[in-house]
Design a protein around this motif. Structure first.
Motif, PDB file in Angstrom:
ATOM      1  N   MET B 145      -1.935 -60.575  23.811  1.00 58.24           N
ATOM      2  CA  MET B 145      -3.095 -60.108  24.568  1.00 58.24           C
ATOM      3  C   MET B 145      -3.369 -58.632  24.295  1.00 58.24           C
ATOM      4  O   MET B 145      -4.527 -58.239  24.089  1.00 58.24           O
ATOM      5  CB  MET B 145      -2.862 -60.338  26.067  1.00 58.24           C
ATOM      6  N   TYR B 146      -2.321 -57.824  24.289  1.00 59.93           N
ATOM      7  CA  TYR B 146      -2.506 -56.399  23.995  1.00 59.93           C
ATOM      8  C   TYR B 146      -3.158 -56.229  22.622  1.00 59.93           C
ATOM      9  O   TYR B 146      -4.094 -55.440  22.454  1.00 59.93           O
ATOM     10  CB  TYR B 146      -1.171 -55.666  24.003  1.00 59.93           C
ATOM     11  N   GLU B 147      -2.663 -56.967  21.653  1.00 53.33           N
ATOM     12  CA  GLU B 147      -3.192 -56.811  20.292  1.00 53.33           C
ATOM     13  C   GLU B 147      -4.643 -57.239  20.222  1.00 53.33           C
ATOM     14  O   GLU B 147      -5.477 -56.563  19.615  1.00 53.33           O
ATOM     15  CB  GLU B 147      -2.339 -57.610  19.302  1.00 53.33           C
ATOM     16  N   ALA B 148      -4.957 -58.350  20.864  1.00 54.14           N
ATOM     17  CA  ALA B 148      -6.341 -58.832  20.819  1.00 54.14           C
ATOM     18  C   ALA B 148      -7.280 -57.863  21.521  1.00 54.14           C
ATOM     19  O   ALA B 148      -8.462 -57.747  21.164  1.00 54.14           O
ATOM     20  CB  ALA B 148      -6.433 -60.213  21.463  1.00 54.14           C
ATOM     21  N   ALA B 149      -6.765 -57.131  22.508  1.00 60.89           N
ATOM     22  CA  ALA B 149      -7.586 -56.151  23.218  1.00 60.89           C
ATOM     23  C   ALA B 149      -7.654 -54.823  22.474  1.00 60.89           C
ATOM     24  O   ALA B 149      -8.306 -53.882  22.931  1.00 60.89           O
ATOM     25  CB  ALA B 149      -7.050 -55.929  24.624  1.00 60.89           C
ATOM     26  N   GLY B 150      -6.948 -54.733  21.345  1.00 58.38           N
ATOM     27  CA  GLY B 150      -7.028 -53.517  20.533  1.00 58.38           C
ATOM     28  C   GLY B 150      -6.076 -52.418  20.945  1.00 58.38           C
ATOM     29  O   GLY B 150      -6.255 -51.257  20.558  1.00 58.38           O
ATOM     30  N   VAL B 151      -5.061 -52.750  21.744  1.00 60.32           N
ATOM     31  CA  VAL B 151      -4.117 -51.720  22.176  1.00 60.32           C
ATOM     32  C   VAL B 151      -2.662 -52.131  21.925  1.00 60.32           C
ATOM     33  O   VAL B 151      -1.835 -52.129  22.832  1.00 60.32           O
ATOM     34  CB  VAL B 151      -4.323 -51.365  23.669  1.00 60.32           C
ATOM     35  N   PRO B 152      -2.341 -52.430  20.671  1.00 58.95           N
ATOM     36  CA  PRO B 152      -0.959 -52.860  20.376  1.00 58.95           C
ATOM     37  C   PRO B 152       0.082 -51.801  20.715  1.00 58.95           C
ATOM     38  O   PRO B 152       1.183 -52.136  21.135  1.00 58.95           O
ATOM     39  CB  PRO B 152      -0.995 -53.148  18.871  1.00 58.95           C
ATOM     40  N   ASP B 153      -0.274 -50.519  20.547  1.00 60.25           N
ATOM     41  CA  ASP B 153       0.704 -49.466  20.826  1.00 60.25           C
ATOM     42  C   ASP B 153       1.104 -49.439  22.291  1.00 60.25           C
ATOM     43  O   ASP B 153       2.214 -49.030  22.631  1.00 60.25           O
ATOM     44  CB  ASP B 153       0.139 -48.096  20.447  1.00 60.25           C
ATOM     45  N   LEU B 154       0.201 -49.848  23.160  1.00 53.69           N
ATOM     46  CA  LEU B 154       0.523 -49.784  24.588  1.00 53.69           C
ATOM     47  C   LEU B 154       1.577 -50.816  24.954  1.00 53.69           C
ATOM     48  O   LEU B 154       2.351 -50.612  25.891  1.00 53.69           O
ATOM     49  CB  LEU B 154      -0.744 -49.964  25.429  1.00 53.69           C
ATOM     50  N   TRP B 155       1.618 -51.914  24.227  1.00 58.81           N
ATOM     51  CA  TRP B 155       2.707 -52.865  24.439  1.00 58.81           C
ATOM     52  C   TRP B 155       4.043 -52.210  24.103  1.00 58.81           C
ATOM     53  O   TRP B 155       5.004 -52.274  24.878  1.00 58.81           O
ATOM     54  CB  TRP B 155       2.512 -54.132  23.615  1.00 58.81           C
ATOM     55  N   ALA B 156       4.095 -51.544  22.972  1.00 58.50           N
ATOM     56  CA  ALA B 156       5.322 -50.841  22.600  1.00 58.50           C
ATOM     57  C   ALA B 156       5.672 -49.784  23.636  1.00 58.50           C
ATOM     58  O   ALA B 156       6.847 -49.586  23.973  1.00 58.50           O
ATOM     59  CB  ALA B 156       5.145 -50.200  21.218  1.00 58.50           C
ATOM     60  N   LEU B 157       4.662 -49.134  24.149  1.00 56.50           N
ATOM     61  CA  LEU B 157       4.900 -48.113  25.173  1.00 56.50           C
ATOM     62  C   LEU B 157       5.539 -48.723  26.413  1.00 56.50           C
ATOM     63  O   LEU B 157       6.542 -48.215  26.937  1.00 56.50           O
ATOM     64  CB  LEU B 157       3.575 -47.440  25.539  1.00 56.50           C
ATOM     65  N   VAL B 158       4.969 -49.816  26.885  1.00 56.77           N
ATOM     66  CA  VAL B 158       5.522 -50.471  28.077  1.00 56.77           C
ATOM     67  C   VAL B 158       6.954 -50.910  27.816  1.00 56.77           C
ATOM     68  O   VAL B 158       7.848 -50.717  28.644  1.00 56.77           O
ATOM     69  CB  VAL B 158       4.640 -51.660  28.484  1.00 56.77           C
ATOM     70  N   ARG B 159       7.166 -51.506  26.646  1.00 56.73           N
ATOM     71  CA  ARG B 159       8.520 -51.941  26.317  1.00 56.73           C
ATOM     72  C   ARG B 159       9.491 -50.763  26.332  1.00 56.73           C
ATOM     73  O   ARG B 159      10.605 -50.870  26.839  1.00 56.73           O
ATOM     74  CB  ARG B 159       8.552 -52.595  24.920  1.00 56.73           C
ATOM     75  N   SER B 160       9.076 -49.651  25.764  1.00 58.93           N
ATOM     76  CA  SER B 160       9.997 -48.517  25.644  1.00 58.93           C
ATOM     77  C   SER B 160      10.350 -47.933  27.006  1.00 58.93           C
ATOM     78  O   SER B 160      11.321 -47.202  27.131  1.00 58.93           O
ATOM     79  CB  SER B 160       9.394 -47.436  24.761  1.00 58.93           C
ATOM     80  N   ARG B 161       9.565 -48.240  28.020  1.00 57.91           N
ATOM     81  CA  ARG B 161       9.875 -47.724  29.351  1.00 57.91           C
ATOM     82  C   ARG B 161      10.535 -48.775  30.232  1.00 57.91           C
ATOM     83  O   ARG B 161      10.770 -48.531  31.421  1.00 57.91           O
ATOM     84  CB  ARG B 161       8.585 -47.250  30.035  1.00 57.91           C
ATOM     85  N   SER B 162      10.829 -49.935  29.701  1.00 56.44           N
ATOM     86  CA  SER B 162      11.259 -51.048  30.540  1.00 56.44           C
ATOM     87  C   SER B 162      12.761 -51.140  30.744  1.00 56.44           C
ATOM     88  O   SER B 162      13.248 -52.124  31.299  1.00 56.44           O
ATOM     89  CB  SER B 162      10.747 -52.365  29.950  1.00 56.44           C
ATOM     90  N   GLY B 163      13.494 -50.136  30.307  1.00 56.38           N
ATOM     91  CA  GLY B 163      14.941 -50.220  30.389  1.00 56.38           C
ATOM     92  C   GLY B 163      15.472 -50.446  31.789  1.00 56.38           C
ATOM     93  O   GLY B 163      16.337 -51.302  32.008  1.00 56.38           O
ATOM     94  N   HIS B 164      14.948 -49.702  32.741  1.00 55.98           N
ATOM     95  CA  HIS B 164      15.459 -49.848  34.103  1.00 55.98           C
ATOM     96  C   HIS B 164      15.105 -51.216  34.674  1.00 55.98           C
ATOM     97  O   HIS B 164      15.913 -51.855  35.348  1.00 55.98           O
ATOM     98  CB  HIS B 164      14.903 -48.733  34.986  1.00 55.98           C
ATOM     99  N   ILE B 165      13.883 -51.666  34.400  1.00 57.46           N
ATOM    100  CA  ILE B 165      13.473 -52.983  34.886  1.00 57.46           C
ATOM    101  C   ILE B 165      14.327 -54.079  34.253  1.00 57.46           C
ATOM    102  O   ILE B 165      14.766 -55.018  34.925  1.00 57.46           O
ATOM    103  CB  ILE B 165      11.981 -53.226  34.588  1.00 57.46           C
ATOM    104  N   ASP B 166      14.580 -53.954  32.958  1.00 55.22           N
ATOM    105  CA  ASP B 166      15.382 -54.972  32.284  1.00 55.22           C
ATOM    106  C   ASP B 166      16.774 -55.058  32.887  1.00 55.22           C
ATOM    107  O   ASP B 166      17.350 -56.150  33.017  1.00 55.22           O
ATOM    108  CB  ASP B 166      15.479 -54.654  30.789  1.00 55.22           C
ATOM    109  N   ARG B 167      17.322 -53.921  33.275  1.00 52.21           N
ATOM    110  CA  ARG B 167      18.655 -53.960  33.886  1.00 52.21           C
ATOM    111  C   ARG B 167      18.609 -54.597  35.272  1.00 52.21           C
ATOM    112  O   ARG B 167      19.533 -55.320  35.670  1.00 52.21           O
ATOM    113  CB  ARG B 167      19.246 -52.546  33.949  1.00 52.21           C
TER     114      ARG B 167
END
Lengths: 230, 230
Positions: B145-167
């Motif tokens: 969905m992020y890619e189709a909306a033209g914002v693939p980098d924002l997916w990477a951004l969210v992932r890179s901040r997800s460490g605490h949530i993942d734990r």
DNA sequence: GGCCGTGCACTAATGCATTAGCGTTCCAAA
DNA sequence: TTTGGAACGCTAATGCATTAGTGCACGGCC
């Protein structure tokens, strides 16, 4: 080759060198004092700042994380060209967050928050002829909204990704009436928040944040060598 | 003291060492293989991975940027405790972006996009009993969905901040029916997109992303030493 | 005489400096 | 046009400087 730079303020030796270098270089890149495509020589930076390569390497690595420099391993480090896709995605990011911020504030903002925002807005209006103060108060208005909505870190996040947009702004022609439009938009946002009108607040934010990238095509044509072809 | 770890896969010597170290350590921290509060000794890591301190320093610095370790200069580097405020703000970030993503997709998505999302959803449904594949396809749906909306980098951004949530997720008790709820939500989102119904899509996203942090209080009570007091 | 507080020295870990190694690029010569 | 070599600059290794934390000893006080 003669250095045009007048003189470099020495670093504070009691603080970590790498963060200071990062800030100095970031400011220069955003101010277009260091132009896109310009190679950053580590030995020159060593001479200029009086440090060794390690803190310089650290600072360049962080600049690369923000997309302001490109490191070609075993080859060179250059100031990155302005990445329009990156700028557009950052604008999307900011719009997304601020729409949710005002939606949240419509629910949770209290009188103290409104008082803060009014204070900033008043100072902002008074700074119409002081460019530096005007920019500072512009940012502080948004920052205050993020904080009141409970997401202060997201303001820092948006700022840390704004390098490409800031450089586009530095290439903008000054637009007549831009400052007054900003003040008008902030006023509308605050008004809608106090009226607890989420839809109106979202409309105001949307309008406020949509005009920024309009001149992009003109800028790209005028400075083709500063913009990433892609 | 005897090391419990069976053996450490050696690094690929043809690639940069620092990024590999970063990934390895990040995975271990998120899997709670390295527990919050545990000190990370550079000399131990040197022994374990067979590198010198420089790439280890680089990797730890990047982990600190993502909030997964805390570096106390001249003292120690420890795995950070789970920061609930950071997690909440990241959840806010993700919700903000995805609300705008679906709003954008209602306008711009084409048949190819819908086809992709249907394909992923079908595979996702088939992976109901394969936990690893299920997680991977969950992420891929959002990423698409992020890619189709033209914002693939924002997916990477969210992932890179997800460490605490993942734990936090790693501490979750398994919730009965969670997987089916995810599939149901994805189905609803896709349905609303195809109907070009922005309001319904936003409702579906909102519902999909609101349940994640419900168990936080219980987790914090059960593992007080893993969570940052604040 | 025992206990508490202060201070100094030692340990350990990070930041920085220095140096070695290696890959890429570019130019020149065949 | 192709190939070989030299220069350049980034990654990694090693060693040193700096500083926070800790424990012991000494002195004063109860």
């Amino acid at each position: 080759m003669a250095q045009l730079r007048v003189r470099t303020e020495p670093l504070n030796r009691h603080l970590r060198a790498a963060p200071q270098l990062f800030e100095r270089l970031r400011e220069r890149i955003i101010a277009l004092d260091l132009l896109p495509g310009m190679p950053l020589s580590r030995v020159e930076l060593m001479d200029e700042f009086g440090t060794s390569v390690t803190p310089i390497r650290d600072a360049l690595q962080r600049l690369a994380d923000e997309g302001l420099v490109e490191i070609f391993p075993q080859h060179a480090t250059v100031v990155s060209r302005i990445d329009l896709a990156h700028a557009a995605q950052t604008q999307f990011l900011r719009r997304s967050i601020e729409l949710e911020v005002v939606t949240t504030l419509v629910r949770v903002a209290d009188e103290e928050t409104f008082g803060q925002l009014h204070t900033i807005l008043t100072q902002h209006r008074a700074a119409l002829n002081d460019l530096a103060a005007f920019k500072r108060l512009d940012m502080r208005f948004h920052q205050a909204m993020y904080e009141a909505a409970g997401v202060p870190d997201l303001w820092a996040l948006v700022r840390s990704r704004s390098g490409h947009i800031d450089r586009l702004r530095a290439l903008h022609l000054p637009i007549a009436g831009k400052a007054k439009a900003i003040l008008r938009d902030h006023g509308r946002i605050l008004e809608a928040l106090e009226a607890r009108n989420a839809a109106a607040a979202q409309r105001a934010v949307h309008e406020h944040l949509s005009g920024t990238l309009t001149q992009v095509a003109a800028i790209a044509k005028r400075h083709p060598d500063y913009v990433r072809e892609s």
